[in-house]
Write an enzyme that holds these catalytic residues in place. Structure first.
Site, PDB file in Angstrom:
ATOM      1  N   GLU A 202       5.378 -13.645  -2.752  1.00  0.00           N
ATOM      2  CA  GLU A 202       6.305 -12.514  -2.698  1.00  0.00           C
ATOM      3  C   GLU A 202       6.777 -12.338  -1.253  1.00  0.00           C
ATOM      4  O   GLU A 202       7.933 -12.572  -0.936  1.00  0.00           O
ATOM      5  CB  GLU A 202       5.667 -11.223  -3.206  1.00  0.00           C
ATOM      6  CG  GLU A 202       6.696 -10.076  -3.230  1.00  0.00           C
ATOM      7  CD  GLU A 202       6.124  -8.737  -3.633  1.00  0.00           C
ATOM      8  OE1 GLU A 202       6.866  -7.949  -4.237  1.00  0.00           O
ATOM      9  OE2 GLU A 202       4.959  -8.461  -3.304  1.00  0.00           O
ATOM     10  N   ASP A 280       3.467  -3.135 -11.112  1.00  0.00           N
ATOM     11  CA  ASP A 280       2.835  -3.205  -9.800  1.00  0.00           C
ATOM     12  C   ASP A 280       2.293  -1.845  -9.355  1.00  0.00           C
ATOM     13  O   ASP A 280       1.126  -1.547  -9.562  1.00  0.00           O
ATOM     14  CB  ASP A 280       3.810  -3.783  -8.770  1.00  0.00           C
ATOM     15  CG  ASP A 280       3.119  -4.362  -7.546  1.00  0.00           C
ATOM     16  OD1 ASP A 280       1.872  -4.360  -7.507  1.00  0.00           O
ATOM     17  OD2 ASP A 280       3.804  -4.831  -6.636  1.00  0.00           O
TER      18      ASP A 280
END
Length: 347
Positions: A202, A280
């Site tokens: 990420e 998340d």
């Protein structure tokens, strides 16, 4: 259009503190006399650049929220509300991620902390119908020896059902720590039959994903979206059967991509990857599980057939039992077979 909140799905990337309802956090803060930063009170999605400074601010806010969780009752409330919220969004399986060291000082140690989460996961599963299992995660910010301790603890409670540990993860800033030093912890977890679910790909690009794959042998990658920048690497991950826990709202909020159009979900899917859309940290990013599917539909142009396949991918990537997977996959088929306007989108 078919109602995305009734699409059966699994939720595989949700952090314990990050799952907090904003109102719950405010109540917990008042109960301990803590003053929350303004960014945790205005209920606006956090938007930060993908820089060290941006991550520092994100982590500071996360730590401020976590500091308000100081009792067994607080921990049980988080699990219970996470299950209720998932149930309202069509989730049939939640694998919530927790680092028990964060809460250990308030409940007598890391073992009681984990047992509280597992016990409430079983109770919440019975109340809501959402199977709640647990991923134990270590932090890159801490010594790798601590990761081994957590892996051994996770191994003691390994299983596949509600209230059991199904995976071992590695979270926090990808730019910190040496990935290879965490390999022994993942080897312990793997011997216990736990899924390897580290964060990777990420904040950092394909080179870091290579390191994570080489040393930690992930079954699922937390995020993993930057693998899209290297077609050969992406093909290797697909061939390995590595699933991607993709969190579009998080990617944009942390400045990995400037807006939802840039999230490479289509690239991953077209390459044949198994994808599990996830939220998340809804507390900070202001978007929950259904919002990720809505982004896929409204921004990235996914049809209901493709959305159903994303839901199937989340179920297949989970550590649910074969019977649970078969049941939920049949429910996905039924959702897709229903008339398009049978369950209008909720507002």
């Amino acid at each position: 259009m078919r109602d995305l909140s009734t699409l059966p799905k699994a939720h595989l990337h949700l952090h314990f503190t990050g799952s907090l309802r904003p109102q719950t956090l405010e109540e917990l803060a008042r109960s301990v006399g803590a003053r929350l930063p303004g960014a945790l009170q205005d209920h606006d999605p956090l938007r930060l650049p993908a820089t060290a400074r941006g991550w520092f601010r994100f982590q500071r806010l996360y730590d401020a929220a976590r500091a308000c969780v100081r009792s067994e009752a607080d921990m049980r409330r988080i699990v219970a509300e996470a299950a209720l919220d998932d149930a309202a969004e069509g989730s049939r399986r939640l694998e919530i991620q927790v680092d028990p060291t964060s809460y250990a000082p308030f409940v007598g140690g890391i073992t009681p902390a984990l047992e509280i989460v597992l016990d409430e996961a079983r109770a919440a599963s019975a109340r809501t119908g959402v199977e709640v299992a647990v991923v134990v995660a270590s932090s890159r910010m801490r010594h790798p020896f601590e990761a081994r301790t957590l892996a051994r603890l996770a191994a003691r409670y390994a299983g596949e059902g509600p209230g059991e540990v199904v995976g071992f993860g590695l979270s926090n800033d990808e730019r910190r720590g040496d990935t290879v030093e965490f390999a022994p912890a993942f080897a312990i977890a793997r011997r216990a039959g736990l899924a390897a679910v580290p964060h990777g790909g990420e904040l950092l690009g394909p080179t870091h994903v290579h390191d994570v794959v080489a040393h930690l042998h992930p079954d699922r990658l937390g995020h993993g979206v930057r693998a899209s920048e290297d077609p050969r690497l992406l093909g290797q991950l697909v061939d390995r059967g590595t699933a991607f826990e993709v969190c579009p709202g998080s990617n944009v909020s942390l400045g990995v991509y400037s807006d939802e159009h840039e999230v490479p979900l289509r690239t991953l899917v077209d390459a044949g990857a198994t994808v599990a859309l996830s939220a998340d940290d809804p507390l900070l990013f202001g978007s929950r599980l259904v919002d990720q599917y809505r982004t896929a539909r409204e921004v990235l142009g996914f049809s209901d057939t493709e959305l159903a396949e994303l839901a199937r991918g989340s179920v297949r990537a989970s550590r649910a039992s074969e019977s649970t997977r078969a049941r939920v996959l049949a429910e996905v088929d039924a959702w897709l077979a229903a008339p398009e306007n049978a369950t209008p989108e909720k507002t």
